[in-house]
Design a protein around this motif. Sequence first.
Motif, mmCIF file in Angstrom:
data_model
loop_
_atom_site.group_PDB
_atom_site.id
_atom_site.type_symbol
_atom_site.label_atom_id
_atom_site.label_comp_id
_atom_site.label_asym_id
_atom_site.label_seq_id
_atom_site.Cartn_x
_atom_site.Cartn_y
_atom_site.Cartn_z
ATOM 1 N N GLY A 65 0.873 -0.980 0.168
ATOM 2 C CA GLY A 65 0.059 -0.087 0.083
ATOM 3 C C GLY A 65 0.824 1.504 -0.090
ATOM 4 O O GLY A 65 2.257 0.895 0.248
ATOM 5 N N LEU A 66 0.421 2.055 -0.180
ATOM 6 C CA LEU A 66 0.565 3.638 -0.258
ATOM 7 C C LEU A 66 1.502 4.111 1.302
ATOM 8 O O LEU A 66 0.662 3.626 2.563
ATOM 9 C CB LEU A 66 0.113 4.622 -0.585
ATOM 10 C CG LEU A 66 -0.770 5.128 -2.001
ATOM 11 C CD1 LEU A 66 -2.242 5.922 -2.307
ATOM 12 C CD2 LEU A 66 0.675 4.635 -2.814
ATOM 13 N N ARG A 67 2.609 4.981 1.509
ATOM 14 C CA ARG A 67 3.042 5.310 2.679
ATOM 15 C C ARG A 67 3.073 6.876 2.802
ATOM 16 O O ARG A 67 3.920 7.542 2.244
ATOM 17 C CB ARG A 67 4.740 4.798 2.965
ATOM 18 C CG ARG A 67 4.677 3.571 2.740
ATOM 19 C CD ARG A 67 6.198 3.592 1.847
ATOM 20 N NE ARG A 67 6.185 3.441 0.479
ATOM 21 C CZ ARG A 67 7.108 3.811 -0.227
ATOM 22 N NH1 ARG A 67 8.479 3.567 -0.291
ATOM 23 N NH2 ARG A 67 7.523 4.055 -1.687
ATOM 24 N N PHE A 68 2.001 6.894 4.096
ATOM 25 C CA PHE A 68 1.841 8.561 4.432
ATOM 26 C C PHE A 68 2.471 9.138 5.382
ATOM 27 O O PHE A 68 3.596 8.459 6.179
ATOM 28 C CB PHE A 68 0.028 8.544 4.363
ATOM 29 C CG PHE A 68 -0.756 8.060 3.822
ATOM 30 C CD1 PHE A 68 -0.993 8.956 2.683
ATOM 31 C CD2 PHE A 68 -1.191 6.483 3.389
ATOM 32 C CE1 PHE A 68 -2.350 8.924 2.036
ATOM 33 C CE2 PHE A 68 -2.146 6.505 2.318
ATOM 34 C CZ PHE A 68 -2.421 7.189 2.347
ATOM 35 N N GLU A 131 10.905 8.076 1.254
ATOM 36 C CA GLU A 131 10.365 6.833 1.782
ATOM 37 C C GLU A 131 8.658 7.093 1.493
ATOM 38 O O GLU A 131 8.153 6.368 1.353
ATOM 39 C CB GLU A 131 10.434 6.354 3.346
ATOM 40 C CG GLU A 131 12.581 5.984 2.856
ATOM 41 C CD GLU A 131 12.735 5.923 4.782
ATOM 42 O OE1 GLU A 131 11.670 5.866 5.109
ATOM 43 O OE2 GLU A 131 13.581 5.258 5.250
ATOM 44 N N ALA A 132 8.243 8.616 1.233
ATOM 45 C CA ALA A 132 7.131 8.280 1.533
ATOM 46 C C ALA A 132 6.202 8.826 0.399
ATOM 47 O O ALA A 132 7.442 8.992 -1.186
ATOM 48 C CB ALA A 132 6.557 9.898 2.792
ATOM 49 N N ASP A 133 5.389 8.003 -0.281
ATOM 50 C CA ASP A 133 4.062 8.414 -1.168
ATOM 51 C C ASP A 133 3.845 9.547 -1.344
ATOM 52 O O ASP A 133 3.572 10.091 -1.859
ATOM 53 C CB ASP A 133 3.830 7.238 -1.633
ATOM 54 C CG ASP A 133 4.916 5.623 -1.838
ATOM 55 O OD1 ASP A 133 5.379 5.503 -2.159
ATOM 56 O OD2 ASP A 133 4.358 4.920 -0.873
ATOM 57 N N LYS A 175 -2.570 20.514 -9.714
ATOM 58 C CA LYS A 175 -3.111 19.603 -9.415
ATOM 59 C C LYS A 175 -2.313 17.686 -9.131
ATOM 60 O O LYS A 175 -1.656 17.160 -9.319
ATOM 61 C CB LYS A 175 -3.949 18.908 -11.061
ATOM 62 C CG LYS A 175 -4.517 19.738 -11.197
ATOM 63 C CD LYS A 175 -5.398 19.207 -12.563
ATOM 64 C CE LYS A 175 -6.283 20.515 -12.797
ATOM 65 N NZ LYS A 175 -6.908 20.180 -14.255
ATOM 66 N N THR A 176 -1.212 18.423 -7.876
ATOM 67 C CA THR A 176 -0.902 17.417 -7.404
ATOM 68 C C THR A 176 -0.694 16.947 -6.152
ATOM 69 O O THR A 176 -0.407 15.620 -5.330
ATOM 70 C CB THR A 176 0.803 17.967 -6.709
ATOM 71 O OG1 THR A 176 -0.369 19.108 -5.650
ATOM 72 C CG2 THR A 176 1.342 19.159 -7.811
ATOM 73 N N GLY A 177 -2.745 16.886 -5.916
ATOM 74 C CA GLY A 177 -2.846 15.950 -4.757
ATOM 75 C C GLY A 177 -5.096 16.379 -4.853
ATOM 76 O O GLY A 177 -5.349 16.664 -5.425
ATOM 77 N N LEU A 195 -7.833 9.395 -3.256
ATOM 78 C CA LEU A 195 -5.562 9.737 -4.139
ATOM 79 C C LEU A 195 -4.824 9.019 -4.217
ATOM 80 O O LEU A 195 -4.944 8.041 -4.835
ATOM 81 C CB LEU A 195 -5.578 10.824 -2.705
ATOM 82 C CG LEU A 195 -3.886 10.282 -3.327
ATOM 83 C CD1 LEU A 195 -3.858 12.202 -2.384
ATOM 84 C CD2 LEU A 195 -2.857 10.210 -3.017
ATOM 85 N N VAL A 196 -6.090 7.386 -2.856
ATOM 86 C CA VAL A 196 -5.163 5.849 -3.142
ATOM 87 C C VAL A 196 -5.771 5.855 -5.116
ATOM 88 O O VAL A 196 -4.964 4.629 -5.349
ATOM 89 C CB VAL A 196 -5.655 5.068 -2.702
ATOM 90 C CG1 VAL A 196 -5.557 3.720 -2.571
ATOM 91 C CG2 VAL A 196 -5.433 5.426 -0.914
#
Length: 228
Positions: A65-68, A131-133, A175-177, A195-196
């Motif tokens: 999964g994504l890293r927040f 290390e983060a997404d 539009k980066t998030g 976002l995921v």
Amino acid sequence: MEEIYKKILLSRYDKAIVSGKRHQKVLIDLNFKGSIVISKGVGILRKKRKGERLLKTESINDNAGLRFLFVGRIIKLKNVELLIAVFNELGLSLTIVGDGTERKELERKSKSNIIFKGYCSNEDIHKYYKEADVFILPSYSEAWGLVVEEALYYNCALLLSQDVGCLSELLLDPKTGISFNPYSKESLKNSIMKLVENYEYYKANAIEFDIDNKDREQVQSYLNLLND
């Protein structure tokens, strides 16, 4: 009374420089009659040496999964408690870097998917961004958000509170998030899931965002104001 004092003070100036559209609106609402220059920043980001920036072009591991990531002071204003409540429910990976008066209590409430790293120096903070997404900032109020620039430099997609000052310049326009209501648990949850589902789109925009050009525009705005 405070607003009257502000208007009197502003009446003595014919030029102003502000970080973004949110601050521009404040001056306009205070009936400032002078010219307003938007700098798109509050300072110049300290960048790593060439070659040390990580381009996150690899595919996401669906199993992991994504890293927040959150970076900042752990105080009520930063609204970290909202992150704990939502990530406890979703079970997604969240790393919290920073210290503050709320840390011990929030750490006690957190499940194992939420990791507190404590204070980190500016020299070492880059390793967490790399290390983060996704970088997430749930503040009730944030004048600008230099940490958002740091996150973009390392190509993190963004989840920002609607009350973060750099929202227009660093999230909405490129539009980066996705933005969310910091007073609404459901708003944050829905924004995370959206976002995921569309991460590759926001990641691509984060990679394309030219932080160096933003810095050049910022410096030029100061020079233009001085030379005007």
